[in-house]
Design a protein around this motif. Structure first.
Motif, PDB file in Angstrom:
ATOM      1  N   UNK A  72      -3.137 -11.527  45.715  1.00 28.14           N
ATOM      2  CA  UNK A  72      -2.681 -11.566  44.322  1.00 28.14           C
ATOM      3  C   UNK A  72      -3.780 -11.114  43.368  1.00 28.14           C
ATOM      4  N   UNK A  73      -4.991 -11.520  43.626  1.00 29.49           N
ATOM      5  CA  UNK A  73      -6.121 -11.099  42.795  1.00 29.49           C
ATOM      6  C   UNK A  73      -6.298  -9.585  42.846  1.00 29.49           C
ATOM      7  N   UNK A  74      -6.197  -9.013  44.025  1.00 23.14           N
ATOM      8  CA  UNK A  74      -6.327  -7.563  44.163  1.00 23.14           C
ATOM      9  C   UNK A  74      -5.172  -6.825  43.492  1.00 23.14           C
ATOM     10  N   UNK A  75      -3.967  -7.373  43.585  1.00 23.94           N
ATOM     11  CA  UNK A  75      -2.813  -6.762  42.931  1.00 23.94           C
ATOM     12  C   UNK A  75      -2.992  -6.776  41.418  1.00 23.94           C
ATOM     13  N   UNK A  76      -3.460  -7.900  40.889  1.00 17.97           N
ATOM     14  CA  UNK A  76      -3.687  -7.987  39.440  1.00 17.97           C
ATOM     15  C   UNK A  76      -4.728  -6.958  39.013  1.00 17.97           C
ATOM     16  N   UNK A  77      -5.811  -6.821  39.774  1.00 13.85           N
ATOM     17  CA  UNK A  77      -6.849  -5.840  39.438  1.00 13.85           C
ATOM     18  C   UNK A  77      -6.290  -4.420  39.506  1.00 13.85           C
ATOM     19  N   UNK A  78      -5.495  -4.119  40.523  1.00 12.86           N
ATOM     20  CA  UNK A  78      -4.901  -2.788  40.645  1.00 12.86           C
ATOM     21  C   UNK A  78      -3.943  -2.511  39.480  1.00 12.86           C
ATOM     22  N   UNK A  79      -3.138  -3.509  39.120  1.00 13.74           N
ATOM     23  CA  UNK A  79      -2.220  -3.341  37.980  1.00 13.74           C
ATOM     24  C   UNK A  79      -2.998  -3.137  36.679  1.00 13.74           C
ATOM     25  N   UNK A  80      -4.096  -3.851  36.526  1.00  9.84           N
ATOM     26  CA  UNK A  80      -4.941  -3.652  35.346  1.00  9.84           C
ATOM     27  C   UNK A  80      -5.407  -2.196  35.290  1.00  9.84           C
ATOM     28  N   UNK A  81      -5.853  -1.658  36.421  1.00 10.21           N
ATOM     29  CA  UNK A  81      -6.324  -0.273  36.456  1.00 10.21           C
ATOM     30  C   UNK A  81      -5.205   0.712  36.122  1.00 10.21           C
ATOM     31  N   UNK A  82      -4.005   0.456  36.619  1.00  4.19           N
ATOM     32  CA  UNK A  82      -2.870   1.339  36.340  1.00  4.19           C
ATOM     33  C   UNK A  82      -2.516   1.295  34.854  1.00  4.19           C
ATOM     34  N   UNK A  83      -2.391   0.096  34.303  1.00  2.00           N
ATOM     35  CA  UNK A  83      -2.044  -0.049  32.886  1.00  2.00           C
ATOM     36  C   UNK A  83      -3.143   0.562  32.020  1.00  2.00           C
ATOM     37  N   UNK A  84      -4.393   0.316  32.371  1.00  2.00           N
ATOM     38  CA  UNK A  84      -5.516   0.895  31.633  1.00  2.00           C
ATOM     39  C   UNK A  84      -5.435   2.422  31.665  1.00  2.00           C
ATOM     40  N   UNK A  85      -5.140   2.978  32.827  1.00  2.00           N
ATOM     41  CA  UNK A  85      -5.038   4.434  32.956  1.00  2.00           C
ATOM     42  C   UNK A  85      -3.897   4.990  32.115  1.00  2.00           C
TER      43      UNK A  85
END
Length: 161
Positions: free
Chosen positions: A28-41
């Motif tokens: 879940x932590x990794x998914x949240x970080x990946x989603x943050x990167x996608x939204x940021x991008x």
């Protein structure tokens, strides 16, 4: 009341339950970080293609940072600055990476990365190619350094453009 965590659970708990209780929170932590990167991008891409390039340069270093491999992340960003055709974007990405680490995840300090280093990198990006997004980030770093007057002046200049 919650049960106290038993440190011997790895030796006695059923494998399936152990896997779920230990792996799922990390996933879940990794998914949240990946989603943050996608939204940021997505957000950064709306600003400019150059800004998206800068964020993309930092992505491998962000993954190293998540793994607490800061020396490798720093080397990755120094290499990006050295090899990039668009030096301003590489400096900006490096500054963002340092700033994000210091303001969001400073549980494990990495001494070479300071707010002054983040400021130096974004100032270099701005010196090479002045961009509003660089100046906006620079104002954020100045604010974190408690140089409020400079940050406010920079924000005011940005809103007038």
């Amino acid at each position: 009341m919650a049960k106290a965590l038993d440190s011997s659970r790895m030796g006695v708990m059923h494998e399936g339950r152990l896997l779920l209780t230990m792996a799922v929170p990390m996933m879940l932590s990794m998914i949240v970080q990946a989603l943050y990167n996608v939204v940021d991008s997505i957000f950064v891409a709306m600003l400019s293609e150059d800004a998206l390039t800068a964020v993309s340069l930092a992505f491998p270093a962000q993954n190293l940072m998540i793994a607490n491999r800061f020396d490798e992340a720093a080397r990755e960003m120094e290499q990006a600055v050295k090899l990039s055709d668009k030096k301003d974007e590489a400096h900006y990405a490096y500054s963002r990476l340092i700033f994000d680490k210091l303001t969001r995840n400073n549980a494990q300090p990495y001494e070479p990365w300071t707010l002054e280093k983040a400021l130096s990198e974004v100032e270099e990006a701005n010196h090479i190619n002045e961009q509003p997004i660089y100046r906006n980030h620079q104002a954020g770093v100045l604010y974190a350094l408690k140089r409020y007057d400079e940050a406010a002046n920079m924000d005011q200049q940005l809103t007038q453009t």
